[in-house]
Design a protein around this motif. Structure first.
Motif, mmCIF file in Angstrom:
data_model
loop_
_atom_site.group_PDB
_atom_site.id
_atom_site.type_symbol
_atom_site.label_atom_id
_atom_site.label_comp_id
_atom_site.label_asym_id
_atom_site.label_seq_id
_atom_site.Cartn_x
_atom_site.Cartn_y
_atom_site.Cartn_z
ATOM 1 N N VAL A 186 0.809 -1.098 0.045
ATOM 2 C CA VAL A 186 0.056 0.068 0.029
ATOM 3 C C VAL A 186 0.899 1.347 0.010
ATOM 4 C CG1 VAL A 186 -1.943 1.423 1.175
ATOM 5 C CG2 VAL A 186 -1.877 -1.241 1.163
ATOM 6 N N PRO A 187 0.671 2.238 -0.729
ATOM 7 C CA PRO A 187 1.482 3.492 -1.117
ATOM 8 C C PRO A 187 1.270 4.119 0.334
ATOM 9 C CG PRO A 187 0.486 3.057 -3.009
ATOM 10 C CD PRO A 187 0.019 2.220 -2.213
ATOM 11 N N LEU A 188 2.096 4.528 0.974
ATOM 12 C CA LEU A 188 1.988 5.256 2.415
ATOM 13 C C LEU A 188 2.906 6.691 2.171
ATOM 14 C CD1 LEU A 188 2.806 2.587 5.009
ATOM 15 C CD2 LEU A 188 0.580 3.355 4.162
ATOM 16 N N ILE A 189 2.186 7.584 2.367
ATOM 17 C CA ILE A 189 2.745 8.906 2.434
ATOM 18 C C ILE A 189 2.675 9.667 3.780
ATOM 19 C CG2 ILE A 189 2.431 11.306 1.315
ATOM 20 C CD1 ILE A 189 1.168 9.806 -1.066
ATOM 21 N N ILE A 190 3.699 9.927 4.273
ATOM 22 C CA ILE A 190 3.876 10.525 5.377
ATOM 23 C C ILE A 190 3.291 12.008 5.646
ATOM 24 C CG2 ILE A 190 5.244 11.519 7.475
ATOM 25 C CD1 ILE A 190 4.914 8.263 7.322
ATOM 26 N N ASP A 191 2.182 12.335 6.312
ATOM 27 C CA ASP A 191 1.788 13.731 6.180
ATOM 28 C C ASP A 191 1.433 14.024 7.303
ATOM 29 O OD1 ASP A 191 0.034 15.926 5.779
ATOM 30 O OD2 ASP A 191 -1.715 14.790 5.242
ATOM 31 N N ALA A 192 2.346 15.521 7.504
ATOM 32 C CA ALA A 192 2.085 16.205 8.809
ATOM 33 C C ALA A 192 3.298 15.972 9.852
ATOM 34 C CB ALA A 192 0.793 15.984 9.685
ATOM 35 N N GLY A 193 3.535 16.968 10.662
ATOM 36 C CA GLY A 193 4.568 16.802 11.693
ATOM 37 C C GLY A 193 6.089 17.126 11.420
ATOM 38 N N LEU A 194 6.555 16.813 9.841
ATOM 39 C CA LEU A 194 7.882 16.807 9.731
ATOM 40 C C LEU A 194 8.395 18.408 9.668
ATOM 41 C CD1 LEU A 194 7.902 14.755 6.506
ATOM 42 C CD2 LEU A 194 8.078 14.237 8.857
ATOM 43 N N PRO A 197 14.419 18.538 6.441
ATOM 44 C CA PRO A 197 14.714 17.588 5.621
ATOM 45 C C PRO A 197 15.131 16.099 6.060
ATOM 46 C CG PRO A 197 15.430 19.866 4.703
ATOM 47 C CD PRO A 197 15.150 19.854 6.293
ATOM 48 N N SER A 198 15.870 16.325 7.365
ATOM 49 C CA SER A 198 16.437 14.888 7.890
ATOM 50 C C SER A 198 15.150 14.012 8.163
ATOM 51 C CB SER A 198 17.319 15.196 8.868
ATOM 52 O OG SER A 198 16.852 15.830 9.896
ATOM 53 N N HIS A 199 14.163 14.658 8.814
ATOM 54 C CA HIS A 199 12.990 14.042 9.127
ATOM 55 C C HIS A 199 12.298 13.256 7.747
ATOM 56 C CE1 HIS A 199 12.094 16.863 12.504
ATOM 57 N NE2 HIS A 199 12.833 16.122 12.698
ATOM 58 N N ALA A 200 12.205 13.878 6.709
ATOM 59 C CA ALA A 200 11.906 13.324 5.406
ATOM 60 C C ALA A 200 12.703 12.355 5.015
ATOM 61 C CB ALA A 200 11.672 14.598 4.361
ATOM 62 N N CYS A 201 14.047 12.294 4.999
ATOM 63 C CA CYS A 201 15.056 11.667 4.349
ATOM 64 C C CYS A 201 14.654 10.161 5.145
ATOM 65 C CB CYS A 201 16.309 12.099 4.551
ATOM 66 S SG CYS A 201 17.548 10.919 3.889
ATOM 67 N N GLN A 202 14.595 10.260 6.606
ATOM 68 C CA GLN A 202 14.645 9.084 7.573
ATOM 69 C C GLN A 202 13.256 8.037 7.007
ATOM 70 O OE1 GLN A 202 13.358 9.643 11.704
ATOM 71 N NE2 GLN A 202 15.118 8.474 12.254
ATOM 72 N N VAL A 203 12.159 9.029 6.884
ATOM 73 C CA VAL A 203 11.009 7.939 6.576
ATOM 74 C C VAL A 203 11.065 7.392 5.299
ATOM 75 C CG1 VAL A 203 9.562 9.077 8.244
ATOM 76 C CG2 VAL A 203 9.630 10.236 5.956
ATOM 77 N N MET A 204 11.732 8.074 4.331
ATOM 78 C CA MET A 204 11.825 7.519 3.126
ATOM 79 C C MET A 204 12.831 6.489 2.873
ATOM 80 S SD MET A 204 10.093 8.997 1.175
ATOM 81 C CE MET A 204 10.394 8.670 -0.386
ATOM 82 N N GLU A 205 13.888 6.567 3.729
ATOM 83 C CA GLU A 205 15.024 5.428 4.052
ATOM 84 C C GLU A 205 13.992 4.150 4.561
ATOM 85 O OE1 GLU A 205 17.771 6.978 6.622
ATOM 86 O OE2 GLU A 205 18.921 8.058 5.097
ATOM 87 N N TRP A 206 13.177 4.303 5.518
ATOM 88 C CA TRP A 206 12.363 3.162 5.952
ATOM 89 C C TRP A 206 11.227 2.471 5.005
ATOM 90 C CZ3 TRP A 206 10.066 6.343 10.996
ATOM 91 C CH2 TRP A 206 11.360 6.113 11.918
ATOM 92 N N GLY A 207 11.274 3.269 3.951
ATOM 93 C CA GLY A 207 10.388 2.565 2.627
ATOM 94 C C GLY A 207 9.137 3.164 2.457
ATOM 95 N N PHE A 208 8.881 4.394 3.108
ATOM 96 C CA PHE A 208 7.759 5.198 2.793
ATOM 97 C C PHE A 208 7.720 5.497 1.401
ATOM 98 C CE2 PHE A 208 7.102 4.715 7.442
ATOM 99 C CZ PHE A 208 6.205 4.289 7.484
ATOM 100 N N ASP A 209 6.702 5.915 1.069
ATOM 101 C CA ASP A 209 6.452 6.308 -0.577
ATOM 102 C C ASP A 209 6.511 7.678 -0.991
ATOM 103 O OD1 ASP A 209 5.955 3.576 -1.741
ATOM 104 O OD2 ASP A 209 4.870 3.497 -0.112
ATOM 105 N N GLY A 210 6.244 8.513 0.115
ATOM 106 C CA GLY A 210 6.361 10.092 -0.282
ATOM 107 C C GLY A 210 6.049 10.866 0.832
ATOM 108 N N VAL A 211 6.200 11.957 0.905
ATOM 109 C CA VAL A 211 6.017 12.991 2.274
ATOM 110 C C VAL A 211 5.266 13.986 1.705
ATOM 111 C CG1 VAL A 211 8.099 12.262 3.329
ATOM 112 C CG2 VAL A 211 7.894 14.363 1.728
ATOM 113 N N MET A 212 4.453 14.522 2.445
ATOM 114 C CA MET A 212 3.453 15.602 2.219
ATOM 115 C C MET A 212 4.116 16.694 3.092
ATOM 116 S SD MET A 212 0.549 17.301 1.129
ATOM 117 C CE MET A 212 0.415 19.112 1.791
ATOM 118 N N LEU A 213 4.353 18.239 2.610
ATOM 119 C CA LEU A 213 4.797 19.061 3.239
ATOM 120 C C LEU A 213 3.940 20.434 3.548
ATOM 121 C CD1 LEU A 213 8.499 18.580 1.766
ATOM 122 C CD2 LEU A 213 7.535 17.988 4.097
#
Length: 268
Positions: A186-194, A197-213
């Motif tokens: 399932v595509p998972l996009i981290i949304d809210a709270g970042l 940039p290091s926060h975004a890089c971390q979740v992408m390293e975990w395999g999340f599919d995108g971020v909402m900023l």
């Protein structure tokens, strides 16, 4: 570059997007700052809080015209809605105005944390999917709620990292990583709270599919520069995930092969 990297596509509901960054459009210091941030982030989509924007008497003229000129797909959202009926009405209004079936679904359950109302969220998602919408629900990291949303017909989830606008980064790493592990397809996009940039890089390293900023960019000192930094961080994190990070160890292990022992370590 390997074939795996070259073939890596960001696809939602069968549509492929040019970037794994989604960018919000509220609270920028000026319309020019927003336009430059979009140009620097090169987002796959930009979100529009239709209900809030229409009630914002300070919004600059030409806001929607500028978004159209950018040529980036629009993702209307139901930000500020506190009931199922309110969210559904806003979604239908957005479809008429923007001529799109895409909707980011938000149902606020608490005015302090702005945490999503999970019960209302599932009900609204169920009805909107039946109405032909491509629903991207803003939710928490709760695995059970995530499964209910998938059962309702959602093909994407947007779990929060932390409360909206807090900039805290990831407050529940365990919960998010479990969500990623249990919903691998399932595509998972981290949304809210970042916040950075290091926060975004971390979740992408975990395999999340995108971020909402949004706030992390719009409330920074130099929004266009921060937008570019986040875009680079997302690309770096995704590349690292595809490269396959080394396994974490509890003890040290020499990175240089050892042949024999230096004389000062030998017993006399």
């Amino acid at each position: 570059m390997s074939s795996a990297l070259a073939a890596d596509a960001f696809t939602l509901y069968g549509q492929t997007f040019a970037s794994r960054v989604l960018l919000g459009t509220s609270r920028y210091p000026s319309l020019q700052s927003l336009a430059e941030s979009i140009e620097q982030a090169r987002p796959g989509m930009v979100t529009v809080a239709l209900r809030r924007q229409m009630h914002d008497q300070t919004a600059e003229a030409g806001f929607f015209d500028m978004l159209v000129r950018q040529g980036v797909p629009l993702l209307p959202n139901t930000a500020g809605c506190q009931s199922v009926d309110e969210a559904i009405a806003t979604a239908h209004m957005a479809r008429e105005i923007f001529e799109t079936d895409w909707i980011k679904l938000e149902t606020v359950g608490d005015d302090y944390t702005l945490q999503p109302d999970p019960i209302a969220l599932v009900e609204a998602a169920t009805r909107l999917v039946k109405d032909g919408f491509k629903v991207l629900p803003y939710c928490t990291e709760d695995l059970v709620i995530g499964r209910r949303l998938i059962d309702a017909g959602c093909e994407v989830l947007m779990p929060w990292g932390a409360p909206i606008g807090s900039g805290k980064g990831i407050v529940n790493p365990y919960g998010l990583r479990v969500l990623r592990e249990r919903l691998p397809d399932v595509p998972l996009i981290i949304d809210a709270g970042l916040g950075v940039p290091s926060h975004a890089c971390q979740v992408m390293e975990w395999g999340f599919d995108g971020v909402m900023l949004n706030t992390a960019v719009s409330q920074s000192t130099l929004p266009p520069v921060m937008a570019r930094a986040f875009a680079q961080a997302v690309d770096a994190g995704r590349t690292a995930f595809l490269a396959g990070p080394m396994a974490e160890r509890d003890s040290a292990e020499a990175s240089t092969p050892v042949v024999g022992m230096p004389f000062w370590h030998q017993e006399s």
